[in-house]
Design an enzyme around this catalytic site. Structure first.
Site, PDB file in Angstrom:
ATOM      1  N   ASP A 176       0.856  -1.182   0.000  1.00 30.39           N
ATOM      2  CA  ASP A 176       0.000   0.000   0.000  1.00 30.39           C
ATOM      3  C   ASP A 176       0.895   1.235   0.000  1.00 30.39           C
ATOM      4  OD1 ASP A 176      -2.775   1.202   0.482  1.00 30.39           O
ATOM      5  OD2 ASP A 176      -1.620   2.058   2.122  1.00 30.39           O
ATOM      6  N   GLU A 216      -1.701  -1.492  -5.873  1.00 27.18           N
ATOM      7  CA  GLU A 216      -2.984  -1.003  -6.345  1.00 27.18           C
ATOM      8  C   GLU A 216      -2.763  -0.319  -7.693  1.00 27.18           C
ATOM      9  OE1 GLU A 216      -5.575   0.617  -2.757  1.00 27.18           O
ATOM     10  OE2 GLU A 216      -3.596   1.475  -2.854  1.00 27.18           O
ATOM     11  N   ASP A 250      -2.844   0.844   7.208  1.00 30.69           N
ATOM     12  CA  ASP A 250      -2.156   0.617   5.940  1.00 30.69           C
ATOM     13  C   ASP A 250      -1.700  -0.834   5.785  1.00 30.69           C
ATOM     14  OD1 ASP A 250      -2.542   3.281   5.373  1.00 30.69           O
ATOM     15  OD2 ASP A 250      -0.601   3.892   6.170  1.00 30.69           O
TER      16      ASP A 250
END
Ligand SMILES: [Zn+2]
Length: 276
Positions: free
Chosen positions: A61, A145, A244
């Site tokens: 992340d 991501e 996170d």
């Protein structure tokens, strides 16, 4: 190392050689950044440098509080010198805004701003090369991501108070103080660096849809809505994690599902997916 570089039509120039040429030189480009000139050589090198298979995978992340949170609970932090360089840049920009257009002093101030930008860019590149190398050396599958989608969906739009028309705090201002443009440029450059190094090493990099990654519980899959300021993930199933870290875990799970299929999330560790 100082060497002489002979250029046709231009002549001989002195060159500061940063590294030795490892293979046959194919092309040379002269690049200018501010008052600095660079000679960029491209060389043809041999086969990819395959690394032995690793049995660890990781979800990542990328964020503001930490540069990166890993699914195993580790963090990669923003280097401290970023903030220092940022302050210097702000000062240089302020100084520039006070100078008269067309003046000699203004030209000098412009140069100062360019120098600051170059320094930040170089520091960032150096930091990211090292961090990406470490990740690729350690992990077989690396999941991020999809940042293009993330930027579209998570852009923080300022909210206006209906009566007064004043802007309300929406969490964006709470974002740990680092210049957002610095972060934005940094993230996509970083995923690119990891992708290139991974390709050479025979590792797999994949990108997943970022919607809900920060809201889902990595343990039970329930949606646990959080505001931007909530730093902790706490779920009724008993899962307690840094916010996170929790999203990094969800990212890894999603990545494994896309690579190895729905049921392989727990067994597909490190196995190379067919067709990749
Ligand atoms: Zn849960």
């Amino acid at each position: 190392m100082r060497v002489n570089l002979k250029l046709t039509k231009i002549g001989t120039v002195k060159l500061h050689l940063h590294r030795t040429m490892e293979a046959t030189i194919k092309t040379l480009t002269i690049k200018r950044e501010g008052e600095h000139f660079y000679a960029v050589f491209t060389c043809e090198i041999g086969k990819p440098d395959l690394l032995p298979t690793s049995y660890e995978d990781v979800g990542i992340d990328l964020g503001v509080t930490h540069f990166a949170a890993l699914s195993n609970g580790e963090f990669i932090d923003h280097p401290r010198y970023f903030r220092k360089a940022e302050k210097k840049l702000a000062k240089a920009q302020q100084a520039l805004s006070r100078k008269k257009r067309g003046s000699h002093r203004r030209r000098k101030a412009v140069q100062q701003v360019v120098t600051c930008h170059r320094k930040i860019a170089n520091q960032r590149k150096d930091f990211q090369h090292k961090a990406s190398r470490k990740l690729v050396n350690q992990y077989q599958v690396i999941v991020f991501e999809d940042l293009q989608v993330k930027n579209l969906t998570k852009a923080s739009v300022p909210k206006q108070d209906e009566e007064t028309g004043k802007y309300l705090p929406n969490g964006a201002s709470a974002k740990a103080g680092l210049n957002k443009s610095i972060l934005d440029a940094g993230w996509s450059m970083f995923t690119q660096m990891v992708s290139v190094k991974a390709a050479w090493a025979g590792r797999t990099v994949t990108f997943v849809n970022p919607s809900k990654t920060s809201q889902m519980c990595p343990n039970c899959g329930a949606v646990r809505k959080k505001t931007l300021d909530e730093r902790w993930h706490s779920c009724e199933c008993g899962c307690e994690l840094d916010r996170d870290t929790a999203s990094a875990k969800v990212i890894l799970d999603l990545g494994r599902k896309t690579l190895f299929g729905r049921d392989a999330a727990n067994v597909g560790n490190g196995v190379e997916a067919p067709g990749l």
